[in-house]
Design an enzyme around this catalytic site. Structure first.
Site, PDB file in Angstrom:
ATOM      1  N   CYS A  79      30.612  38.597  40.710  1.00  0.00           N
ATOM      2  CA  CYS A  79      31.673  38.335  39.738  1.00  0.00           C
ATOM      3  C   CYS A  79      32.036  36.851  39.716  1.00  0.00           C
ATOM      4  O   CYS A  79      32.461  36.320  38.689  1.00  0.00           O
ATOM      5  CB  CYS A  79      32.902  39.185  40.049  1.00  0.00           C
ATOM      6  SG  CYS A  79      33.667  38.855  41.661  1.00  0.00           S
ATOM      7  N   HIS A 436      38.253  39.665  43.944  1.00  0.00           N
ATOM      8  CA  HIS A 436      37.587  39.848  42.655  1.00  0.00           C
ATOM      9  C   HIS A 436      38.016  38.756  41.678  1.00  0.00           C
ATOM     10  O   HIS A 436      39.179  38.354  41.647  1.00  0.00           O
ATOM     11  CB  HIS A 436      37.937  41.226  42.078  1.00  0.00           C
ATOM     12  CG  HIS A 436      37.236  41.539  40.791  1.00  0.00           C
ATOM     13  ND1 HIS A 436      35.861  41.705  40.717  1.00  0.00           N
ATOM     14  CD2 HIS A 436      37.700  41.730  39.529  1.00  0.00           C
ATOM     15  CE1 HIS A 436      35.523  41.973  39.469  1.00  0.00           C
ATOM     16  NE2 HIS A 436      36.618  41.989  38.730  1.00  0.00           N
TER      17      HIS A 436
END
Length: 487
Positions: A79, A436
């Protein structure tokens, strides 16, 4: 037809699955999951339904709000790279730069583009794909870019959680390494005589032929993210500029304002506050001004009733650090105090880049030497004015014949402008070293109301999931990276 929404529970499970995908779960990963759950609980995902919404394959929607951009596959905790790719897709000047390199390089390596420029071609193709808007949600793959990137960054694991800012720097340096083959100096050029050190001090001035090759070298190796910082030492006592050095930068690393003795960001901290802290003048201790020393030496010799010859010698000296005045036997016992001069070090933006990437440094060490994340909102504008931080604005004397002119002579007239528009915001959830990344990116789409007009849309993207958001949602993000393009 109303787009089907992904439930909050499913969204949480999806991201937690990505976090646990690594074969060995570390304590840092557990802390990252805890931080992510805290972000959900505290409302940090203000538009969770929007973030994980979109029209699925086979769904059609005539609503204008259903227009989406492609998401990106997560191939194993990448990510951190996906947000950088999405950010670059919103940077028009970067896409144009890649296309210019491809077109110009095709003449030098005709028929061998795929072999010579795998990263440039893969990245250009992917960014063009990510700029395609449609009414159906689509997902692109970063696999080809990742494979090409591994040829240049072998020790940077693209399948494990990494830092997004570091990924951007690796990507830029890898592109520069790849496109250096475009540069072909002429046989008659003496460009090899032009030597630069890391701080860009010129050893030999270029001839006219060498300067032409230097311009071409600059076009290939100096991309839209490249700016130049000037570092100046100046004496506030006598107003003399002691030294001036230059260095390239790809990102500006800015530290937020913190409460004294804590890792908490000051309430109301703004991006302008961080810029003033980074570019602000600071006093340099244990350093004295040679000009001030010579002034003090004249006064000392006069008080000691030295001969006019000795006094005139000091008066007529240029006052640089290469003179031998201090070795004079009349001055060996001369007392010196740093209070005679007040030395300041000042950073300034000597050359503004076309694309400005600001890294908000949110990693810090606590009193126990442990890495902690600096949480809190830093207000940032949609339009950023950096003209207040140009050399002329703060009174520095950077002449036209300084290094910045040789690096890009045709752009010297543009160095004093600094208006930028926000195009992308990268946000991180979790703890340092885990968690994240998501991204807000802007896209210009054709207006449904007026012909030949475009509207600015903002999207929130978490890997493959894409949703429409408002400007207020973007401005409320706890930004880790900010991408601005020059107006």
């Amino acid at each position: 037809m109303v787009p089907r929404r992904v439930s909050d529970t499913k969204a949480i499970v999806r991201i937690l699955t990505q976090t646990f995908r690594a074969s060995h779960l570390s304590v840092a990963s557990l802390l990252g999951v805890a931080g992510f759950l805290y972000a959900l609980k505290s409302g940090r995902f203000r538009n969770l339904n929007l973030l994980f919404s979109g029209t699925r394959q086979g769904d059609e929607d005539d609503d204008d709000d259903a227009i989406l951009v492609p998401g990106l596959q997560n191939l194993g905790n990448n990510c951190f790279l996906n947000v950088i790719l999405q950010a670059l897709a919103s940077c028009k000047d970067f896409r144009s730069y890649l296309q210019w390199v491809i077109d110009d390089a095709s003449e030098a390596v005709s028929g061998q583009e795929d072999e010579q420029f795998p990263l440039t071609l893969a990245l250009s193709d992917l960014l063009q794909e990510l700029c395609t808007v449609g009414r159906r949600q689509s997902v692109s793959s970063p696999r080809q870019v990742m494979l090409a990137l591994t040829h240049y960054v072998r020790n940077f694991n693209l399948t494990c959680q990494q830092d997004a800012a570091e990924a951007l720097l690796h990507l830029i340096s890898s592109l520069q390494e790849e496109i250096v083959v475009c540069y072909r100096p002429t046989k008659t050029s003496n460009l090899s005589d032009i030597m630069f050190s890391r701080n860009l001090r010129m050893v030999a001035a270029p001839s006219e032929e060498g300067l032409n090759d230097l311009k071409r070298w600059h076009k290939h190796l100096r991309g839209p993210f490249d700016g130049i910082l000037g570092s100046t030492l100046m004496c506030r006592t006598c107003s003399s500029q002691i030294s001036l050095e230059f260095q390239f930068f790809h990102t500006l690393p800015l530290s937020p304002l913190l409460y004294s003795g804590s890792s908490n960001i000051v309430l109301g901290c703004t991006l302008e506050n961080c810029l003033k802290k980074f570019l602000g003048a600071e006093k340099v201790e244990n350093y004295f001004c040679h000009r001030c020393w010579h002034v003090a030496a004249v006064k000392y010799l006069s008080a000691m009733r030295a001969t006019e010859t000795d006094i005139e010698k000091i008066k007529n000296c240029g006052g640089d650090d290469q003179c031998d005045c201090k070795a004079s036997h009349h001055l060996l016992r001369m007392p010196w105090s740093n209070s005679y001069s007040f030395i300041l070090k000042q950073l300034t933006i000597a050359r503004f880049p076309k694309l400005l990437c600001i890294q908000v440094q949110r990693a810090s060490l606590n009193m126990f030497g442990e890495s902690v994340k600096l949480s809190g909102h830093i207000a940032f504008p949609l339009v950023l004015d950096l003209s207040l931080f140009s050399p002329s604005s703060i009174g520095l004397n950077i002449e036209k014949n300084d290094m910045s002119q040789y690096l890009n002579p045709e752009a010297s007239s543009r160095n004093h402008g600094g208006m930028y528009r926000l195009v992308t915001v990268v946000e991180h959830f979790g703890m340092t070293g885990s968690g994240h990344y998501t991204v807000y990116r802007s896209v210009r789409v054709a207006s449904q109301e007026e012909e030949d007009c475009e509207e600015l849309r903002w999207f929130s993207i978490s890997d493959s999931e894409v949703g429409r958001v408002s400007e207020s949602d973007v401005l409320g993000a706890e930004a880790s990276l900010l991408f601005y393009e020059k107006l």
